[in-house]
Design an enzyme around this catalytic site. Structure first.
Site, mmCIF file in Angstrom:
data_model
loop_
_atom_site.group_PDB
_atom_site.id
_atom_site.type_symbol
_atom_site.label_atom_id
_atom_site.label_comp_id
_atom_site.label_asym_id
_atom_site.label_seq_id
_atom_site.Cartn_x
_atom_site.Cartn_y
_atom_site.Cartn_z
ATOM 1 C CG HIS A 1 109.245 48.257 125.764
ATOM 2 N ND1 HIS A 1 110.120 47.287 126.200
ATOM 3 C CD2 HIS A 1 109.560 49.395 126.441
ATOM 4 C CE1 HIS A 1 110.920 47.815 127.114
ATOM 5 N NE2 HIS A 1 110.609 49.086 127.279
ATOM 6 C CD GLU B 1 109.831 57.466 127.504
ATOM 7 O OE1 GLU B 1 109.371 58.057 128.492
ATOM 8 O OE2 GLU B 1 111.027 57.490 127.173
HETATM 9 N N1 ACO Z 1 105.092 52.985 115.604
HETATM 10 C C1 ACO Z 1 105.030 52.393 114.387
HETATM 11 N N2 ACO Z 1 105.648 51.238 114.108
HETATM 12 C C2 ACO Z 1 106.368 50.667 115.079
HETATM 13 C C3 ACO Z 1 106.483 51.230 116.364
HETATM 14 C C4 ACO Z 1 105.811 52.443 116.617
HETATM 15 N N3 ACO Z 1 105.863 53.039 117.790
HETATM 16 N N4 ACO Z 1 107.268 50.441 117.120
HETATM 17 C C5 ACO Z 1 107.649 49.425 116.354
HETATM 18 N N5 ACO Z 1 107.099 49.547 115.134
HETATM 19 C C6 ACO Z 1 107.237 48.635 114.006
HETATM 20 C C7 ACO Z 1 108.526 48.908 113.230
HETATM 21 O O1 ACO Z 1 108.319 49.834 112.202
HETATM 22 C C8 ACO Z 1 108.825 47.534 112.688
HETATM 23 O O2 ACO Z 1 107.948 47.269 111.595
HETATM 24 P P1 ACO Z 1 108.491 46.561 110.279
HETATM 25 O O3 ACO Z 1 109.016 45.215 110.741
HETATM 26 O O4 ACO Z 1 107.281 46.484 109.434
HETATM 27 O O5 ACO Z 1 109.579 47.435 109.772
HETATM 28 C C9 ACO Z 1 108.373 46.604 113.809
HETATM 29 O O6 ACO Z 1 107.365 47.313 114.523
HETATM 30 C C10 ACO Z 1 109.474 46.200 114.760
HETATM 31 O O7 ACO Z 1 110.186 47.354 115.149
HETATM 32 P P2 ACO Z 1 111.645 47.304 115.734
HETATM 33 O O8 ACO Z 1 112.198 48.687 115.670
HETATM 34 O O9 ACO Z 1 112.437 46.196 115.145
HETATM 35 O O10 ACO Z 1 111.318 46.876 117.210
HETATM 36 P P3 ACO Z 1 112.200 47.186 118.458
HETATM 37 O O11 ACO Z 1 111.961 46.159 119.460
HETATM 38 O O12 ACO Z 1 113.608 47.407 118.063
HETATM 39 O O13 ACO Z 1 111.577 48.600 118.873
HETATM 40 C C11 ACO Z 1 111.128 50.572 119.983
HETATM 41 C C12 ACO Z 1 111.343 49.069 120.118
HETATM 42 C C13 ACO Z 1 112.422 51.205 119.499
HETATM 43 C C14 ACO Z 1 110.784 51.153 121.363
HETATM 44 C C15 ACO Z 1 109.980 50.877 118.984
HETATM 45 O O14 ACO Z 1 108.801 50.242 119.395
HETATM 46 C C16 ACO Z 1 109.748 52.356 118.742
HETATM 47 O O15 ACO Z 1 110.444 52.965 117.928
HETATM 48 N N6 ACO Z 1 108.766 52.989 119.482
HETATM 49 C C17 ACO Z 1 108.523 54.389 119.341
HETATM 50 C C18 ACO Z 1 109.509 55.208 120.170
HETATM 51 C C19 ACO Z 1 109.249 55.075 121.652
HETATM 52 O O16 ACO Z 1 108.127 55.029 122.119
HETATM 53 N N7 ACO Z 1 110.369 55.012 122.412
HETATM 54 C C20 ACO Z 1 110.334 54.814 123.848
HETATM 55 C C21 ACO Z 1 110.561 53.370 124.193
HETATM 56 S S1 ACO Z 1 110.332 53.034 125.916
HETATM 57 C C22 ACO Z 1 111.838 53.350 126.654
HETATM 58 O O17 ACO Z 1 112.883 53.121 126.099
HETATM 59 C C23 ACO Z 1 111.860 53.931 127.972
#
Ligand code: ACO
Length: 374
Positions: free
Chosen positions: A257, A311
């Site tokens: 998140h 989620e």
């Molecule tokens: N699975 C695997 N790796 C992940 C996940 C995940 N669920 N979430 C983040 N990471 C990793 C990314 O790959 C990245 O790694 P890297 O630096 O080695 O490339 C690092 O963690 C940071 O990720 P960002 O995308 O920069 O973090 P951000 O704060 O933008 O992401 C997000 C937040 C988009 C929710 C992300 O955690 C994600 O994609 N989760 C999965 C989708 C999800 O569950 N969405 C619902 C969110 S809740 C809501 O909006 C109501």
């Protein structure tokens, strides 16, 4: 000397305004609506009570609550012109897209700026009716008129099915609606506030919010959580499955998140709600996948502080309420109509155009258009 250029991709450290609606405490895992922690609401407040809290600032008195319940129930029926639009939509339009299109037309010339409470109550009351009518039409079923004596969540389930829902499911959906009612400056709310900041109307902002909600990095994740649980299939397979998915550089849906660097407080409560409403085998599978995912994410992304988000158990709860996957993100949207309304009113009360900058990296100025080409 100009200041060195700061580019903040994702606006992570940018604060664009002030809000008195919802506190998201990302480091400690807290979520507070107008001073009330969500733990203090679940089991006590109704969705209608939370609507009053978020829109008026305080909990309702008993008579205010009765008045609001009756008012929202009265507003549930939709205008015939809008009802006629439902069968005109393409037959396979996904429910979220269909809801977006229907809400575009719902203002019927009365979608004006500044937004009003009255417009917000219409939105909150009518979005479930529009969605239920669309879903029933796509299944070849006649619409079911709303029942005024049923609460907001129970009535939605009733309009979907045509039979009064089990109390257990209605309660779980109502708690889900409360937990998803608002969440600070998330992507859909930001989209809505940007639209409102141009002095466009509430419904236009909501249509933009619905578009932003659709993607899996925001509200589009829960159906994919259910797909993941299906793909894992057996608790014993969880560990290998999540490791393989991370090996393919996939994101595990329902984890991570932007704001929370600890467990999402909504996930904690939704796990408890899932214990009451989910099929026990499905819950056991979800618990095993969660355990395996958290361990695998810790190993694969050691610095990232990735935890369960709203989620993951949101999907398990909505499954337990009997909703199909195509309605998971629309259900999120129904819950959030109140938060979007609160943010629209707050934005309009102290508006300034939201218009960030972007760093240009294209060709330098001075190119000449080729001769002989129009
Ligand atoms: N699975 C695997 N790796 C992940 C996940 C995940 N669920 N979430 C983040 N990471 C990793 C990314 O790959 C990245 O790694 P890297 O630096 O080695 O490339 C690092 O963690 C940071 O990720 P960002 O995308 O920069 O973090 P951000 O704060 O933008 O992401 C997000 C937040 C988009 C929710 C992300 O955690 C994600 O994609 N989760 C999965 C989708 C999800 O569950 N969405 C619902 C969110 S809740 C809501 O909006 C109501």
């Amino acid at each position: 000397m100009p200041e060195p250029l700061q580019v903040d991709r994702g606006l992570e450290h940018v604060v664009v305004g002030s809000s008195g609606i919802t506190l998201v405490a990302g480091e400690t895992g807290g979520l507070v609506y107008r001073g009330f922690s969500i733990d203090a609401l679940i089991g006590k407040a109704s969705y209608e009570g939370v609507v009053h809290l978020l829109l008026q600032g305080d909990p309702p008195s008993p008579s205010e609550l009765a008045g609001l319940r009756a008012d929202l129930a009265r507003r549930r029926a939709i205008a015939p012109a809008l009802a006629h639009l439902v069968p005109a939509l393409p037959p396979k339009v996904p429910p979220l897209d269909g809801l977006r299109t229907l809400l575009s037309a719902a203002g019927n010339g009365r979608a004006t700026y500044p937004p009003t409470l009255d417009q917000g109550y219409d939105l909150i009351a009518q979005a479930p009716t529009l969605l239920a009518q669309l879903v029933r039409h796509q299944a070849g079923q006649a619409p079911v008129p709303p029942r005024p004596e049923l609460g907001h969540a129970a009535n939605f389930l009733y309009m979907l099915r045509g039979t009064p829902p089990e109390e257990r499911q209605a309660r779980a959906l109502e708690d889900y609606f409360i937990l998803l009612a608002d969440h600070g400056m998330n992507a859909s709310t930001f989209a809505l506030r940007t639209v409102l900041s141009t002095q466009a109307d509430l419904l236009s902002g909501v249509v933009a919010a619905l578009a932003a909600l659709k993607g899996p990095l925001h509200g589009g994740a829960p159906a994919k959580v259910s797909d993941m649980l299906d793909a894992v299939g057996d608790p014993a397979a969880a560990e290998a499955w999540v490791r393989a998915a991370l090996g393919r550089r996939e994101r595990l849906m329902g984890f991570g998140h932007r704001a929370y660097k600890t467990e999402d407080p909504r996930a904690v409560l939704l796990r408890q709600i899932a214990e009451r409403v989910a099929d026990p085998d499905r819950l056991a599978l979800a618990l095993a996948v969660e355990r395996a995912a958290l361990a695998a994410l810790r190993a694969a992304k050691p610095g990232q502080r990735l935890f369960t988000n709203v989620e993951f158990y949101g999907a398990v709860v909505l499954e337990g309420c009997g909703l199909p996957r195509s309605l998971f993100t629309p259900a999120f949207a129904l819950a959030r109509t109140v938060g979007w309304t609160a943010h629209a009113l707050e934005q309009a009360a102290d508006n300034r155009l939201i218009r960030p900058d972007i760093h240009y990296t294209g060709a330098p100025a001075g190119r000449e258009w080729p001769a002989g080409v129009a």
